[in-house]
Structures are given as structure tokens and as C-alpha cells.
Design an enzyme around this catalytic site. Sequence first.
Site, PDB file in Angstrom:
ATOM      1  N   HIS A 157      50.703  94.721  42.482  1.00 36.36           N
ATOM      2  CA  HIS A 157      50.103  96.129  42.510  1.00 36.36           C
ATOM      3  C   HIS A 157      49.378  96.246  41.235  1.00 36.36           C
ATOM      4  CE1 HIS A 157      52.783  96.980  45.846  1.00 36.36           C
ATOM      5  NE2 HIS A 157      52.033  97.636  46.230  1.00 36.36           N
ATOM      6  N   LYS A 161      51.040 101.493  38.564  1.00 33.13           N
ATOM      7  CA  LYS A 161      52.212 101.719  39.536  1.00 33.13           C
ATOM      8  C   LYS A 161      53.604 101.798  38.655  1.00 33.13           C
ATOM      9  CE  LYS A 161      54.440 100.487  43.925  1.00 33.13           C
ATOM     10  NZ  LYS A 161      54.339 101.566  44.388  1.00 33.13           N
TER      11      LYS A 161
END
Length: 271
Positions: A157, A161
Site C-alpha cells: 500500500h 497507510k
Amino acid sequence: MARVRSGIAGCGGRMGRLLTAEVAAADDCTLAAATGRPGSGAVGRDAGIAAGIAALGVTVSDDPATLFADSDAVIDFTRPEATLKHAALAAERGTPLVIGTTGFDADGEAALAEAARHAPVVLAPNTAAGVNLLFALTERVARALDDAFDVEIVEIHHRYKVDAPSGTALELGRRAARGRGVALDEVADRGRDGETGARLRGRIGFAALRGGDVVGEHTVVFAGDGERIELTHRASARAIYARGAVRAVRWLRGRPPGLYNMFDVLGLSEG
């Protein structure tokens, strides 16, 4: 049929802006209310302007109580501590709630289950249709293969995140464990470093990568002797999550209290 008067929690965030735009574009939904965290630059602005689209005539508030008072259903992709407060408000008013927030501990999950006794709640670690199909495939493959096949879950990600492994990765682990008839907590390897020794048979491993602007990519690896199966989902736009959340809002109309998931929304079998 009347449009669903939808509320967005955390409309100033990246997902909140996408959710606002998705609701505004829907023929059968209308934005009824929106909130931002106290101190957010979105508070006091028109929700459409804050989302980067045309004005919608809805001013962003920092009062969650008004969000639930003014909405037929609420979508929440915020943080666990905020979502738990919102779930309590949903239970108090019986307001349908779609939750895309991840990172709940056991107590948080229990609180959400309690709230769902009083309001219909869709709790989804991922609202994208393709990811939920990956959940189903992972469980099916795990059921078909014995533990001579090692299971590894790899996800990447964007750099912002905050939780790892992702909620989606953990759900993939739960699905693989369920396919094998075991509890994930008993077989999960959440990280490896140093001299760890040989891999133990039957364990489910996780690797979390973070960097750049990656929306989200998840791969489940079933590695056996002489062969390997890989199931992968790649998200190239966060809009897929907003699209799924609005689909869940539509599906919740008229549902009784209960804790639902995206398998229910999409009509996928849990078996």
C-alpha cells in the site's frame, strides 16, 4: 423509490472525498450530511467543494450526532476510535451503517457486533467487488489443498497507510485458515526477522510493504513442492471502494438489524 439520504463520516479524508463524489453521482442516493474531524479544514465548508466537485448545499459539521439525525444511512471509512463512537450512535437511532474502517481489536469487534443488534451494519475490510471474490477464491483453494502447500499473503500500500498487515490481508488470512478448518490466530506468522528457523508446516505468513502512492495490491501464494498458485488483486483507483460502499448503502435499505458483510451485499456464498 425515494433516494437514500446518505451521510459521510470523515468527508475531508481521501476516501471521504471519493465517497462524497460517488454519492453525489448516484441516481438513487443524495448527500444528506457530512462530518469531518474537529479542526479539519473541511469543517464549515460545502461538502461538494471539499470533495473537489460542485457545491452540494451540505455544510460539513464536526458533530456526529447531526450526521445520524439527518441521514437514512451513514458510510464510515475513518479510524477505529471514531467508528466505534459512530456505531454507538447508529445503534441508538437504528441507522444503517456501512463500515470500511479496519484495525479493530477484539473489544472493538465485539462493540460493533453489539451495535448491530440494534441497527443494520455492513462491516467490510474491503468493499471492492473484486477483492471479495478473491476472499471467496482463497477459501476455496485453501479447502482444496492440504497444508503441504505453504500459504503466504503479500500486500503493498501507499506510504501513508497506518495499519499493517492491512485489513484485507488479514481477512484473506482468515479465509485461508477457515478453508483449512483452523483459527488464524493459531497459525499466523505476522513478521519474520533474523534467524527464524525453517518454516513451520501449516503456518500462514504475512508480508506488508509500504511505499509511494500504491492504492492496494494483495497476493495469496499457495507454494507447494514443484508448483505454486498465486491469486492477486490489484487496485488502480480508490473509487472501487467508494462504489462498493454505495452499493452496500442501497442494499441496506429496509434490512433488519444485524451484522452483514460484502458477501451478503454481493450475493456471494459463504460456503
